[in-house]
Scaffold this motif. Structure first.
Motif, mmCIF file in Angstrom:
data_model
loop_
_atom_site.group_PDB
_atom_site.id
_atom_site.type_symbol
_atom_site.label_atom_id
_atom_site.label_comp_id
_atom_site.label_asym_id
_atom_site.label_seq_id
_atom_site.Cartn_x
_atom_site.Cartn_y
_atom_site.Cartn_z
ATOM 1 N N UNK A 57 61.722 103.167 73.934
ATOM 2 C CA UNK A 57 60.506 102.769 73.220
ATOM 3 C C UNK A 57 60.352 101.254 73.157
ATOM 4 N N UNK A 58 61.463 100.533 73.349
ATOM 5 C CA UNK A 58 61.390 99.069 73.343
ATOM 6 C C UNK A 58 60.489 98.553 74.460
ATOM 7 N N UNK A 59 60.441 99.267 75.581
ATOM 8 C CA UNK A 59 59.685 98.784 76.745
ATOM 9 C C UNK A 59 58.193 98.635 76.448
ATOM 10 N N UNK A 60 57.497 99.689 75.974
ATOM 11 C CA UNK A 60 56.064 99.501 75.711
ATOM 12 C C UNK A 60 55.774 98.450 74.645
ATOM 13 N N UNK A 61 56.662 98.326 73.660
ATOM 14 C CA UNK A 61 56.399 97.336 72.610
ATOM 15 C C UNK A 61 56.640 95.910 73.093
ATOM 16 N N UNK A 62 57.637 95.707 73.959
ATOM 17 C CA UNK A 62 57.814 94.368 74.525
ATOM 18 C C UNK A 62 56.671 94.033 75.477
ATOM 19 N N UNK A 63 56.184 95.021 76.223
ATOM 20 C CA UNK A 63 55.009 94.795 77.071
ATOM 21 C C UNK A 63 53.812 94.399 76.218
ATOM 22 N N UNK A 64 53.610 95.122 75.126
ATOM 23 C CA UNK A 64 52.498 94.810 74.220
ATOM 24 C C UNK A 64 52.661 93.426 73.612
ATOM 25 N N UNK A 65 53.891 93.071 73.221
ATOM 26 C CA UNK A 65 54.132 91.744 72.641
ATOM 27 C C UNK A 65 53.772 90.649 73.636
ATOM 28 N N UNK A 66 54.140 90.833 74.916
ATOM 29 C CA UNK A 66 53.801 89.840 75.936
ATOM 30 C C UNK A 66 52.303 89.698 76.132
#
Length: 425
Positions: A57-66
């Motif tokens: 789940x970290x992946x979509x949230x880091x993508x969103x943060x970027x």
């Protein structure tokens, strides 16, 4: 026989233009047929299991943060801050690119997002001051791959989930090498700027610097919160990704007020598209990984590479050469998903620390982002700057060579990665 079938199906599918995710699915199907174990329901269950992972789940949230950082003005303020403090040095915009690369890397963890932000803002300035275009683009691309090394890092999350390696330790293992990457870029750029006699910009006054620092302070708090929270055990890497996304959203919409509701919709759409691609890759790779385990491919490969497992340094050199070759034709995420489940068990048999091996694996994969013909980061810089690929490839070569020298140093002296971990844990 199993190894040959795996490689034949995978590379044959990729050669004829089949997308990586579907090529992985075909590989899983081929192994099922080979083992006389075809079961469509089992294949679907494994694909679904690839999505159903809390750490992932970290992946979509880091993508969103970027995406939020770029759309909400956080990335631009980081670059402005670096320009205010080092932009007046000869070749100053190059040092700005390096400093901004490190600061952005500690926030987003995406090489493509950071490179796009740097190229969009800095390449026009470099062109205006008559910097060599190819070398400037090469520097920005080389700085962009620091993002997957310094925490937080999306490739490290994917590697940790794929191989069951501690993501927190992988994150912390990247801090010192990431800073060494920046130092190496500074040394190479310093030599280039002296040789080319690059122009010097006007020095920014201290009043202007204070104003820029004050404006960027909210952006600077982001890596402090993420890395500090991980180090103190306040949240997991997955929770850190959520914190990063929420923090970027609040700052972009309510502090800097550069992101409207309409703009937020576009950010969500872009993040969702990228997430869909990555997650489908992870699902297909999980199905392939299940069949690789069932076919006992790691042990079969261990039998072939038996002599190398007796010498960890020789094993690392061979793996490094192999991964560098793979990186020329395959992107980082597929490389992790396809090869990490096979090579990580072999590294364990050779007595190599799993965190150290994971970091070196990702570092080599990042070098692949700079090598043609795929060279994802090179394509981003060339596309944003409207440049032909040839001068960009020539421009990146001095920086790529110093990274390869650094790789040799990491293989020869594992303590560069392992010693900081001992201090932190």
């Amino acid at each position: 026989m199993t190894i040959a079938l795996f490689l034949l199906v995978l590379f044959a599918a990729m050669t004829v233009g089949v997308p990586i995710a579907f090529a992985l699915m075909l590989t899983a199907l081929a192994l099922m047929v080979h083992l006389d174990f075809f079961d469509a329901q089992l294949l679907a269950q494994n694909v679904q299991a690839g999505f159903d992972s809390f750490p992932l789940l970290a992946v979509p949230f880091f993508i969103l943060a970027g995406e939020l950082m770029n759309a909400g003005g956080l990335s631009r303020r980081i670059i402005d801050l670096a320009r205010a403090f080092v932009g007046h040095i000869p070749g100053g915009l190059g040092y700005v690119a390096i400093a901004a690369s490190v600061m952005l890397a500690s926030m987003s963890g995406s090489a493509i997002a950071d490179t796009a932000a740097l190229a969009t803002l800095l390449l026009p300035m470099m062109r205006q001051q008559r910097y060599p275009e190819g070398t400037s683009a090469g520097l920005i691309a080389s700085g962009g791959i620091i993002a997957p090394i310094i925490p937080p890092s999306m490739p490290m999350v994917i590697y940790g989930v794929t191989t069951n390696t501690s993501i927190s330790k992988l994150f912390l293992a990247g801090i010192v090498p990431g800073l060494l990457m920046a130092v190496s870029l500074v040394l190479v750029w310093r030599r280039i700027s002296r040789k080319e006699q690059l122009p010097v910009a006007d020095k920014t006054s201290w009043a202007q610097r204070r104003a820029v620092l004050s404006s960027s302070i909210w952006a600077l708090f982001m890596p402090v919160i993420i890395i500090g929270g991980l180090r103190l055990g306040l949240f997991t890497p997955t929770e850190a990704a959520v914190v990063a996304a929420v923090y970027a959203l609040i700052v972009a919409m309510f502090v800097y007020r550069e992101l409207s509701v309409a703009g937020l919709y576009r950010v969500f759409v872009d993040a969702a598209r990228t997430t869909g691609v990555v997650m489908f890759l992870c699902g297909a790779a999980t199905a392939a990984s299940y069949m690789i385990t069932l076919a006992d491919l790691p042990n079969e490969l261990a039998g072939v590479m038996g002599p190398l497992l007796q010498n960890p340094y020789l094993f690392m050199v061979v793996v490094a050469v192999f991964l560098l070759a793979v990186g020329m034709v395959m992107d980082l995420t597929p490389t992790i998903l396809i090869l990490a489940p096979v090579l990580a068990p072999l590294a364990a048999k050779a007595g190599i620390d799993p965190v150290y091996f994971g970091f070196v694996f990702i570092f080599i994969g990042c070098l692949g982002l700079l090598t043609p013909p795929v060279g994802t980061v090179l394509n981003v810089v060339a596309g944003v700057g409207g440049l032909r690929m040839e001068p960009v490839i020539r421009g990146v070569m001095p920086f790529l060579l110093v990274y390869v020298a650094m790789l040799a140093l990491l293989i020869g002296f594992p303590a560069i990665v392992l010693q900081p971990l001992k201090w932190m844990f």
